[in-house]
Design a protein around this motif. Structure first.
Motif, mmCIF file in Angstrom:
data_model
loop_
_atom_site.group_PDB
_atom_site.id
_atom_site.type_symbol
_atom_site.label_atom_id
_atom_site.label_comp_id
_atom_site.label_asym_id
_atom_site.label_seq_id
_atom_site.Cartn_x
_atom_site.Cartn_y
_atom_site.Cartn_z
ATOM 1 N N LEU A 126 14.640 1.590 25.985
ATOM 2 C CA LEU A 126 14.442 0.632 27.077
ATOM 3 C C LEU A 126 12.951 0.315 27.163
ATOM 4 O O LEU A 126 12.200 1.005 27.850
ATOM 5 N N PRO A 127 12.509 -0.709 26.490
ATOM 6 C CA PRO A 127 11.077 -1.011 26.528
ATOM 7 C C PRO A 127 10.674 -1.607 27.864
ATOM 8 O O PRO A 127 11.506 -2.097 28.631
ATOM 9 N N GLY A 128 9.388 -1.538 28.138
ATOM 10 C CA GLY A 128 8.850 -2.200 29.313
ATOM 11 C C GLY A 128 8.332 -3.568 28.954
ATOM 12 O O GLY A 128 8.652 -4.132 27.892
ATOM 13 N N LEU A 129 7.522 -4.133 29.816
ATOM 14 C CA LEU A 129 6.883 -5.405 29.511
ATOM 15 C C LEU A 129 5.828 -5.189 28.425
ATOM 16 O O LEU A 129 5.185 -4.140 28.388
ATOM 17 N N PRO A 130 5.634 -6.142 27.529
ATOM 18 C CA PRO A 130 4.507 -6.036 26.587
ATOM 19 C C PRO A 130 3.192 -5.866 27.362
ATOM 20 O O PRO A 130 2.855 -6.682 28.210
ATOM 21 N N THR A 131 2.492 -4.758 27.112
ATOM 22 C CA THR A 131 1.373 -4.337 27.949
ATOM 23 C C THR A 131 0.199 -3.929 27.076
ATOM 24 O O THR A 131 0.378 -3.340 26.001
ATOM 25 N N TRP A 132 -1.016 -4.216 27.575
ATOM 26 C CA TRP A 132 -2.246 -3.836 26.888
ATOM 27 C C TRP A 132 -3.192 -3.161 27.875
ATOM 28 O O TRP A 132 -3.453 -3.711 28.961
ATOM 29 N N TRP A 133 -3.686 -1.960 27.497
ATOM 30 C CA TRP A 133 -4.709 -1.300 28.311
ATOM 31 C C TRP A 133 -6.071 -1.771 27.828
ATOM 32 O O TRP A 133 -6.440 -1.591 26.660
ATOM 33 N N CYS A 134 -6.817 -2.398 28.709
ATOM 34 C CA CYS A 134 -8.051 -3.072 28.311
ATOM 35 C C CYS A 134 -9.181 -2.107 27.999
ATOM 36 O O CYS A 134 -10.245 -2.528 27.506
ATOM 37 N N GLY A 135 -8.993 -0.820 28.265
ATOM 38 C CA GLY A 135 -10.002 0.161 27.889
ATOM 39 C C GLY A 135 -10.076 0.406 26.403
ATOM 40 O O GLY A 135 -11.068 0.952 25.903
ATOM 41 N N ASP A 136 -9.055 0.011 25.670
ATOM 42 C CA ASP A 136 -9.067 0.125 24.221
ATOM 43 C C ASP A 136 -9.652 -1.172 23.640
ATOM 44 O O ASP A 136 -9.150 -2.256 23.940
ATOM 45 N N PRO A 137 -10.706 -1.088 22.840
ATOM 46 C CA PRO A 137 -11.373 -2.326 22.370
ATOM 47 C C PRO A 137 -10.422 -3.282 21.661
ATOM 48 O O PRO A 137 -10.487 -4.497 21.882
ATOM 49 N N ALA A 138 -9.551 -2.751 20.808
ATOM 50 C CA ALA A 138 -8.654 -3.642 20.072
ATOM 51 C C ALA A 138 -7.681 -4.337 21.031
ATOM 52 O O ALA A 138 -7.415 -5.541 20.902
ATOM 53 N N GLN A 139 -7.160 -3.587 21.979
ATOM 54 C CA GLN A 139 -6.240 -4.190 22.927
ATOM 55 C C GLN A 139 -6.954 -5.181 23.841
ATOM 56 O O GLN A 139 -6.396 -6.221 24.208
ATOM 57 N N ARG A 140 -8.206 -4.878 24.181
ATOM 58 C CA ARG A 140 -8.959 -5.808 25.022
ATOM 59 C C ARG A 140 -9.200 -7.123 24.279
ATOM 60 O O ARG A 140 -9.103 -8.204 24.862
ATOM 61 N N ASP A 141 -9.486 -7.037 23.003
ATOM 62 C CA ASP A 141 -9.693 -8.269 22.228
ATOM 63 C C ASP A 141 -8.415 -9.105 22.218
ATOM 64 O O ASP A 141 -8.457 -10.344 22.339
ATOM 65 N N ALA A 142 -7.273 -8.429 22.071
ATOM 66 C CA ALA A 142 -5.993 -9.161 22.088
ATOM 67 C C ALA A 142 -5.766 -9.809 23.443
ATOM 68 O O ALA A 142 -5.241 -10.929 23.542
ATOM 69 N N VAL A 143 -6.182 -9.137 24.499
ATOM 70 C CA VAL A 143 -6.027 -9.690 25.849
ATOM 71 C C VAL A 143 -6.908 -10.917 26.018
ATOM 72 O O VAL A 143 -6.484 -11.932 26.585
#
Length: 884
Positions: A409-426
């Motif tokens: 049961l996945p959640g919403l596609p989510t990015w934690w902005c504290g991670d540089p790679a995820q922040r760039d995607a955001v």
């Protein structure tokens, strides 16, 4: 911030969803218990209120025509899956079965049944308070359940169970070895900086081996029709009691439909949960308590429902005492050990000694007791950590790492902005994404419009500033578009957004998922159904069985597992205190009503007029002294209105009735539905405006109806309350007040030289006119009236009768002395009983009666000091009791 340490949060950007659900993270106070008119009720006769929203005139349609009329024009909202109809507009099979069964009932029959269910909700006090409310509202259950086919439910249950096991594994590592952080699978900075990470619990092994015992997930369908998790609830999940009440109401309203659809029962889930908690204790027959923040909690009614249904003691922090590493409940019989606590307050408020020093909801030393393994707690303090938004981005990888399988049961596609790679995607998708605080308690930073094109320039600048300076404080996720389910709008079915909460309980056999849940559904398309309140109703959740019949279950254990006992149940000192004052306030209300009735009944009396209204003046003066009327002068009708119905007068009958209801609100798990209905009816009679004008006749009628209800409440206590439970304290409260009133009435209306009117009023106040007339033929005289009101042990309204009952009740209560010496309340009552028994009415000085009145106040204070002393530093006589 609320008393529970949780502040109201802004809605999730773009969705209207809030991190802190008032149905969930409440557990603190947000205002006084309801003491005014119930909100959400109709303006008309309470018997005509329709809490379920079915307002349909009687029609003569056949079932097919009725079904066609209900569904005419129904269509799913663009881009959103719907529960009633599939993508091609056809009715889904489950709904076709349900509506076909329902259409077999005439419209008028459906409306009558649901209106009766609404009256049941109102009369039995099934209520809630939206966050910030100061008064309760009737529980707003919708007319239609949410239907889920058995095969689809199996997939949901498997996903919820897997998610609960995953979060348990994360908690075990975070508060244990910390391997996940060392491996970079969870961000150490986010864990350490999260307010829900409770360092004193690090390294504390939970009794029973689990941190998480009760879990809930908020679900909605995604655009593809698959279920997704919107939020994990691990702090102190609420709503299971609401789900239980929803089921009881709907099964009562539509028994044929409920039975025909083979709906899965929920009792076995609660039984498994109870067994799971019991298995965490070290004793074979553990004592389990539900730890509440008290009647000011938003979900206190639900907690009372669960404690009564499961047989748990409902306890507040002040009820608990930690001594020698063990946890005890303060009861009227001394300290009683508690083995398991189901926590319904925020984790950091459990122990002001080691956690939040501002807490007034917990008990000092509880963390040390957890550390020593002396008590088990579900859920352990600190489990709120895994509700935080930063974890959602890591869950898919954590599931593969910890459980070796993909997240079902996945959640919403989510990015934690504290991670540089995820922040760039955001940053690349900034205009499309929604943002919320990374730590669950850190709410209120951004408004619900902070998503996509809904952000203005100031909000955009603020978000970009946080992404630049403190990116770890933010999480981004794709916006939510809630799926819809049908609701009744008064004439037909219409689609409305909903959120489904599903519950899982840890048992010795693994995670068990409730076959059903708690559904919140909007009444309008633009209200997001996240928190109960205006524009949101609840819906029962029916899981349709795959077999020919749904499994039957009960909370009753096999008879050979339960030994017969005839011992008093556990009665916390706080509950005894509330029972005592429930009796006192009801008796005070009755005394004011009787006094007011005498004022009205004698206002036009010829004899009173010839006595210069001396008797009337004494009645008025006593009402004024009791705080029931603002002044002694004025028309009788005006004074009677104040005395009966002015809630602003602290001594009015209404004020005492509301006080009694507040005491009862703290005792919901101990009071029957009939008692609550009578209390509600008493309040409504007293606060209702007089018909036409406030005439003396109308007010007298109101007083007489109120007296009938006080008599009903006394009868319910006398005939329905178990003598081994709290009856003694209700009766002690009534008896001590009635004895005080007998003395006061005798002092006011039974002095030497009392007139015929005075003595008549005295008999009326003592409800003894008939008895007196049957015994004495020559009319009223001072000595016989005094004897009947004060000294006659056969008159259930006399002082002597009350003193005898006080002695009986106290003799039946447990003694905490080990030297055989009578305790203070017993000694005081015995002394007073001897004096009353030896007195003679003809020679009785009023000074003696006044002294008896003072002694009665001393008895009430002695009862309070012995059985429910107040304050954390109060001397506790139970130190002499055997600890069990």
């Amino acid at each position: 911030m609320s008393a529970a340490g949780t502040a109201p949060g802004d809605a999730l950007p773009g969705t209207g969803l809030v991190d802190r659900d008032p149905v969930d993270g409440e557990p603190g106070a947000s205002g006084p218990v309801a003491d005014g008119p119930t909100q959400g009720a109709s303006d008309g006769d309470p018997d005509d209120r329709d809490c379920l929203g079915w307002i349909e005139p009687a029609r003569a349609d056949d079932p097919e025509a009725r079904l066609a009329r209900w569904t005419a024009g129904y269509a799913a909202l663009p881009g959103r899956p719907d529960e009633l109809v599939s993508a091609d507009g056809a009715l889904r099979p489950a709904w076709a079965r349900f509506l076909g069964q329902l259409a077999g009932l005439p419209d008028c029959e459906i409306a009558a049944r649901l209106a009766a269910a609404g009256r049941h909700i109102h009369g039995t006090g099934i209520a809630y308070r939206a966050y910030g409310d100061t008064t309760e509202r009737d529980w707003p259950i919708g007319a239609l359940p949410l239907l889920i086919e058995g095969t689809e439910w199996q997939a949901i249950a498997a996903g919820v169970a897997q998610r609960a096991e995953l979060l348990e594994a994360v908690l075990g590592d975070v508060y244990g070895e910390g391997a996940l952080a060392r491996a970079g699978l969870v961000p150490a900075a986010a864990v350490a900086g999260d307010p829900e990470f409770l360092r004193p619990l690090v390294g504390v092994p939970p009794s029973g081996g689990r941190h998480l015992h009760f879990y809930a997930a908020d679900l909605a369908r995604g655009p593809d029709g698959a279920w997704r998790v919107l939020a994990d609830r691990t702090q102190a999940p609420s709503g299971a009691g609401h789900a239980l009440e929803n089921r009881l109401v709907m099964a009562r309203a539509l028994p044929e439909v409920y039975g025909a659809l083979d709906v899965e029962r929920v009792a076995s889930f609660f039984q498994a949960f109870r067994d799971g908690l019991a298995a965490t204790a070290s004793r074979e027959e553990p004592r389990i308590g539900l730890m509440t923040s008290g009647p000011y909690s938003d979900t206190y009614v639900e907690q009372a429902v669960l404690s009564r249904y499961l047989g748990f003691a409902l306890v507040e922090g002040d009820d608990l005492l930690v001594r020698d590493g063990l946890v005890f409940i303060r009861t009227v019989a001394g300290l009683k050990r508690v083995d398991v606590l189901w926590r319904r307050i925020d984790g950091d408020f459990v122990d002001p000694l080691e956690l939040n020093p501002a807490s007034r909801l917990g008990a000092p030393g509880l963390v040390e007791a957890l550390r020593a393994g002396a008590v088990a707690m579900g859920n352990m303090p600190g489990t709120g950590l895994v509700e935080s938004a930063w974890l959602a981005a890591s869950l898919p990888a954590l599931c593969r790492h910890l459980l070796g399988e993909p997240l079902r049961l996945p959640g919403l596609p989510t990015w934690w902005c504290g991670d540089p790679a995820q922040r760039d995607a955001v940053l690349e998708r900034f205009d499309y994404l929604a943002f919320r605080p990374a730590a669950a308690p850190a709410q209120g930073a951004f408004s619900s419009r902070a998503f996509g094109g809904g952000r203005d320039a100031a909000e955009t600048a603020r978000l970009r500033g946080v992404l630049r300076d403190r990116p770890g404080d933010l999480v981004a996720h794709e916006p939510v578009r809630l799926s819809t389910a049908p609701v009744w709008d008064g004439t037909r079915l219409v689609p409305r957004p909903f959120v489904l909460r599903v519950f899982a309980a840890a048992t010795p056999e693994g995670w068990r998922v409730m076959p059903g849940g708690f559904c919140r559904i909007s009444e309008t398309p633009d209200v997001h159904p996240v928190a109960m309140g205006a524009g949101v109703r609840a819906a029962d959740v029916w899981v349709l069985s795959d077999g020919s019949t749904a499994a039957q279950a009960s909370l009753l254990p096999p008879s050979d597992r339960v030994a017969v006992r005839r011992v008093p149940g556990l009665l916390p000192s706080r509950a005894a205190d509330n029972l005592f004052w429930l009796g006192r306030h009801l008796e005070r209300a009755e005394a004011v009503i009787r006094l007011t009735a005498c004022l009205l009944d004698g206002a036009g009396s010829v004899s009173m007029a010839t006595e210069d209204r001396a008797t009337s003046a004494r009645i008025r003066a006593l009402l004024h002294a009791w705080g029931a009327v603002p002044a002694t002068e004025g028309p009788a009708a005006r004074l009677a209105h104040h005395a009966l119905s002015d809630g602003g007068m602290w001594g009015s009958a209404l004020a005492h009735a509301l006080s009694a209801r507040r005491n009862a609100a703290s005792l919901r798990e101990r009071l029957s539905g009939e008692t609550w209905r009578a209390l509600s009816a008493l309040r409504e009679v007293l606060e209702a405006p007089a018909e036409g004008t406030d005439s003396e006749a109308a007010l007298l009628d109101r007083a007489e109806r109120a007296l009938s209800l006080t008599a009903a409440l006394a009868g319910l206590a006398q005939e329905n309350m178990n003598r081994a439970g709290g009856f003694a304290f209700v009766d002690l409260g009534r008896r001590v007040e009635r004895a005080v009133h007998a003395c006061r009435f005798a002092l006011e209306f039974g002095a030497a030289g009392a007139s015929t009117d005075d003595l008549g009023v005295l008999l009326e106040l003592a409800d003894s006119r008939i008895s007196y007339g049957a015994r004495y033929i020559l009319g009223v005289a001072l000595a016989p009236v005094r004897d009947m009101v004060l000294l006659d042990p056969y008159n259930p309204r006399s002082l002597a009768f009350q003193v005898e009952r006080l002695a009986e009740r106290l003799a039946g209560l447990p003694s905490l002395r080990q030297d055989g010496v009578a305790e203070a309340p017993v000694r005081l009552v015995a002394s007073l009983a001897g004096e009353v028994a030896g007195a003679e009415a003809g020679t009785l000085p009023l000074e003696t009666v006044a002294a008896w009145e003072t002694r009665l106040w001393e008895i009430a204070e002695a009862v309070a000091a012995r059985y429910f002393p107040g304050g954390s530093d109060a001397a506790r006589p139970e130190t002499l009791a055997t600890l069990a």
